[in-house]
Every structure is written in C-alpha cells, then in structure tokens.
Write a protein that holds these residues in place. Structure first.
Motif, PDB file in Angstrom:
ATOM      1  N   SER A  94       0.868  -1.180   0.000  1.00  0.00           N
ATOM      2  CA  SER A  94       0.000   0.000   0.000  1.00  0.00           C
ATOM      3  C   SER A  94       0.903   1.228   0.000  1.00  0.00           C
ATOM      4  O   SER A  94       1.906   1.274   0.720  1.00  0.00           O
ATOM      5  CB  SER A  94      -0.908   0.021   1.229  1.00  0.00           C
ATOM      6  N   ALA A  95       0.543   2.232  -0.800  1.00  0.00           N
ATOM      7  CA  ALA A  95       1.390   3.416  -0.926  1.00  0.00           C
ATOM      8  C   ALA A  95       0.538   4.668  -1.028  1.00  0.00           C
ATOM      9  O   ALA A  95      -0.621   4.622  -1.457  1.00  0.00           O
ATOM     10  CB  ALA A  95       2.305   3.282  -2.145  1.00  0.00           C
ATOM     11  N   LEU A  96       1.129   5.785  -0.655  1.00  0.00           N
ATOM     12  CA  LEU A  96       0.466   7.083  -0.739  1.00  0.00           C
ATOM     13  C   LEU A  96       1.549   8.139  -0.893  1.00  0.00           C
ATOM     14  O   LEU A  96       2.503   8.188  -0.102  1.00  0.00           O
ATOM     15  CB  LEU A  96      -0.360   7.349   0.525  1.00  0.00           C
ATOM     16  N   ALA A  97       1.419   8.993  -1.916  1.00  0.00           N
ATOM     17  CA  ALA A  97       2.431  10.024  -2.159  1.00  0.00           C
ATOM     18  C   ALA A  97       1.749  11.263  -2.716  1.00  0.00           C
ATOM     19  O   ALA A  97       0.962  11.168  -3.658  1.00  0.00           O
ATOM     20  CB  ALA A  97       3.488   9.523  -3.139  1.00  0.00           C
ATOM     21  N   GLY A  98       2.040  12.421  -2.112  1.00  0.00           N
ATOM     22  CA  GLY A  98       1.380  13.636  -2.578  1.00  0.00           C
ATOM     23  C   GLY A  98       1.803  14.872  -1.820  1.00  0.00           C
ATOM     24  O   GLY A  98       2.961  15.006  -1.411  1.00  0.00           O
ATOM     25  N   THR A  99       0.839  15.772  -1.617  1.00  0.00           N
ATOM     26  CA  THR A  99       1.085  17.043  -0.942  1.00  0.00           C
ATOM     27  C   THR A  99      -0.012  17.315   0.075  1.00  0.00           C
ATOM     28  O   THR A  99      -1.128  16.797  -0.039  1.00  0.00           O
ATOM     29  CB  THR A  99       1.117  18.220  -1.945  1.00  0.00           C
ATOM     30  N   VAL A 100       0.309  18.160   1.036  1.00  0.00           N
ATOM     31  CA  VAL A 100      -0.681  18.603   2.018  1.00  0.00           C
ATOM     32  C   VAL A 100      -0.243  19.954   2.575  1.00  0.00           C
ATOM     33  O   VAL A 100       0.959  20.204   2.729  1.00  0.00           O
ATOM     34  CB  VAL A 100      -0.841  17.567   3.158  1.00  0.00           C
TER      35      VAL A 100
END
Length: 436
Positions: free
Chosen positions: A394-400
């Motif tokens: 499971s992966a998650l990559a981005g901005t916040v």
C-alpha cells in the motif's frame, strides 16, 4: 457547486498559495431592478496576504520551529504495526528540506505511485498541451481504409463518428468501406512479464496496442470494469460498422498513403488527470510507450520504463535503485524509492515545469481513488495524493498544506502488510502533516 468540485477548488487554491499568494478584490453594485451600475473608483490598500509560503516566525533556510514536534508524531504513527515494512520521506516544500524519512533510498515495490514518475516524465518531455493525432489512410486494396494507431488509447464514439464522416465518399467505390487497423507503431510484445492475463477481465490492463476506444474498457461507463483482449480490432470493427464494412482486422498501412480523416486526442494534462485520479494502468502504459519512442527505444514495457527513468535522471533527479518493468506500477517487479517520489513532488511544488502534476492528484474524501478515504479525518480536503495498491503493498504520495500553513510533500510505501489496515494507517500519517 458539487461536493467533489468544491474540494477540488480548495486544493487548487492551496496550490496557488504555495506559489506565492494571490489576492483578488472584486466589487459589484446591484440596483433593485437588477441593473448593474459602477460606483466611483475605490482606492484599496493591499491587504495582508492570506497565505505566505514562509511564516513570519520561520526561517526560509532553516528548520521551522514546529518541525521537532511534527517529526515526533510521525515517528509515533510510523511505528504502527499495520504498516508492515514502511519506508517514507517528507519534505517542507517551502525550504526544500527533508524533515522526516525512513529508509528513503531503499528500493521497494511502489505499486501505482509509479504513475507519478510517468506523469512527470511526460510533462518534461511533451508539455501539458501535447496531443496525439489518429489518422485513417487509404488502404492498398480497393475500398479499404486503414486506421493507423499513433498512441491514442481513449477514442470515443464521437471521434469515431467524426472519422467515419470524413471517410465517406472519398474512396472510388464509395460505401461500404472495409476498415483495418495498423498497430505497428508499438512493439508486438504488448504484455509485460509481470502482468497476469486474468487481469484483463478483472479490468486492470489490456494488451497494449497503439489505438483503443475508452482505454480498452468493455463498458466505458465503468472505469473499473473488464477490458478487451483485442482493443485495436475493436476500433476497426466499430469504425467499420459505421461504414458498412464487411471486413476488419489487422494490416499495415501503405507508405505515404493518402489521409482520409483524422482526430486529435485530449491535451496531455487532461489525460494525466484521468490516469492519476482513476489510477488507469492502460493510460500510463500508453504514455510510457510514447516516451520510449521519443527517445528511440522499443515501444514495449521495458523500453517505456527505461525512458521514464532516463528522463528523470537527465532533469537532475536521483533514480538510483529504481527499476521499472512498466510505467503503471502493475508489475510486482517494479522498484522505486520514496526519496525519488518525494523529490518529484517537491520539484512540482517548488518549480513551474512540473506544477501541473499537482492538479492531477486525487483529493482526500472527494475525488478519484481518494473519494472514499479520509472521511472524518483532518486530512479531508487538504491531502492530495496518488495511491498505490498491490498484494502486500500500500502506498500514498502527494502534498498537504498544514494547519499552520506549511506545504509538505510526502511519499509513504508499506510493503509486507495487509492492504486495508495499512491504507488506514497511511491516511493517519498523511493527516498528521495536516495537523501540523
């Protein structure tokens, strides 16, 4: 305004704010009868910016005062056993400083976060307005037309109607016109070793041919439904039916054949939005093959993966340890680092060439693959990220943007874990950045 559109607007404002802040003042005066009149010109003192990339108590070249507390919370949540083997990287996009990491240089299975790399390479090579032209030419046999695959895998019914209208009456024998398809632009090796044939019916992939309708989907209204096993022949059949064709199938177009009709694809940015928000593997693989051809490499999965990494390397990104057997992340043999993913996202947040990449990311609890995640979380509407899911990954990559107005980029990948528990734990990690 629809709920999903509202959250998109919130995120878009955040991206603009990260670029340096925008202030707009508008004034309209409406009379009782609905007419608009203009009052005397107003002199308005420029207000304080609603968003400043660097808070007044921070240092643009140093660590933000709240960083230590944030790092401690990330360390605590990263210890969650649901995350299995976790690697990750978080960067303060304002300063470009990596503020938290866990084995960011260790190659792991990245799943569909590979699409971030593919999208970045496509933007760097083609630009956001790039389109693909699909042409139909006169065939070698009398009263035949050949649809020449050029890389557009998302033709729709309206475009086929347009092609048919352009063809009618142009051949000596008139209608009916038999229609064939030329797929020679891409390699005949159209299925990567790391893929599974049963994934065609499951809706994850299709044999990669350089022209398709609706990315090979059997039902274009169901983005996750089964795909065709012969997507290019399907196009020749559908176009042929519009022209009364008795024959259809594969052929090779004659050299310098007369063009009968052509249509253009949507701009690249639109195609990237679809690819990223629905995590469409076929769209990603099509882009990869076009990137391979742009560099003189074979238009197959291996050539596409090599092209993506070569492009990123040439633009100053460290691709050490990365290996791409495809450009969608569907192959379990792909390897990438969270340091690379985070660096690409940071480049998008801090620069302009990759800035459109941020627009393509799903919004937490609102759009795409994040529509059903983060509900009730502080990250809702503030996290924009690409998901990634494979067996044990499971992966998650981005901005916040944090509550104290810091803009962070991040990449988290969990290997050797159960998908749903790990997904929930990743959402907590990303929401921790929003809490600041």
């Amino acid at each position: 305004m629809a709920r999903r559109d509202w959250w998109w607007v919130i995120s878009a404002v955040l991206v603009v704010g990260a670029a340096g802040g925008v202030t707009t003042v508008a004034a309209l005066k409406a009379e009782a009868d609905g007419a608009l009149t203009h009052a005397a010109p107003l002199t308005v003192t420029r207000p304080t910016e609603a968003f400043t990339p660097v808070p007044t108590d921070g240092d643009a070249t140093g660590t933000y005062p709240g960083t230590a507390e944030l790092v401690a919370r990330l360390d605590a949540f990263a210890a969650d056993p649901r995350l299995g083997h976790l690697v990750g990287s978080v960067t303060d996009a304002t300063t470009g400083e990596v503020i938290w990491s866990r084995d960011p240089d260790q190659p792991v299975r990245p799943a569909s976060t590979v699409k971030i790399l593919t999208a970045a390479a496509a933007l760097l090579t083609f630009g956001p307005e790039h389109t693909v032209t699909t042409a139909v030419v006169e065939g070698a046999e009398p009263d035949t037309a050949v649809l020449v695959g050029a890389g557009d895998v998302d033709l729709d019914a309206g475009q086929l109607d347009e092609l048919a209208a352009g063809i009618r009456g142009q051949l000596p024998g008139g209608d009916p016109v038999d229609v064939f398809v030329d797929t020679s632009r891409w390699s005949a090796d159209n299925f990567a070793p790391g893929w599974f044939r049963e994934d065609i019916a499951a809706g994850y992939i299709t044999p990669m041919e350089p022209v398709m309708m609706n990315r090979g989907l059997v039902d274009p209204t169901n983005a996750h439904g089964p795909r065709s096993a012969e997507p290019a022949v399907d196009v020749s059949r559908a176009l042929g039916e519009r022209l009364g064709a008795r024959r259809f199938g594969y052929t090779t177009a004659p050299p310098d054949a007369r063009v009968l009709a052509s249509v253009n694809s949507a701009p690249l940015l639109h195609r990237l939005e679809l690819m990223m928000r629905t995590s469409d593997n076929v769209a990603a693989e099509a882009l990869g093959r076009e990137l391979a051809l742009s560099r003189g490499l074979p238009a197959d999965s291996a050539g596409a993966g090599r092209a993506v990494l070569d492009i990123l390397r040439e633009h100053g990104l460290d691709v050490t340890g990365a290996r791409l057997d495809d450009t969608s992340g569907l192959s379990g043999e792909d390897q990438a680092t969270t340091g690379l993913l985070d660096a690409v996202l940071t480049a998008a947040a801090r620069g302009t060439e990759l800035r459109p990449l941020l627009e393509t990311l799903p919004v937490a609890a609102a759009t795409g693959t994040l529509a059903n995640r983060f509900d009730g979380s502080v990250g809702r509407g503030w996290v924009r990220a690409k998901t990634g899911t494979l067996t044990d990954t499971s992966a998650l990559a981005g901005t916040v943007t944090s509550a104290d107005r810091r803009v962070y980029t991040f990449a988290f990948i969990s290997n050797d874990s159960e998908i749903l528990p790990a997904r929930d734990a990743l959402d907590v990690l990303a929401s921790t950045l929003r809490a600041g």
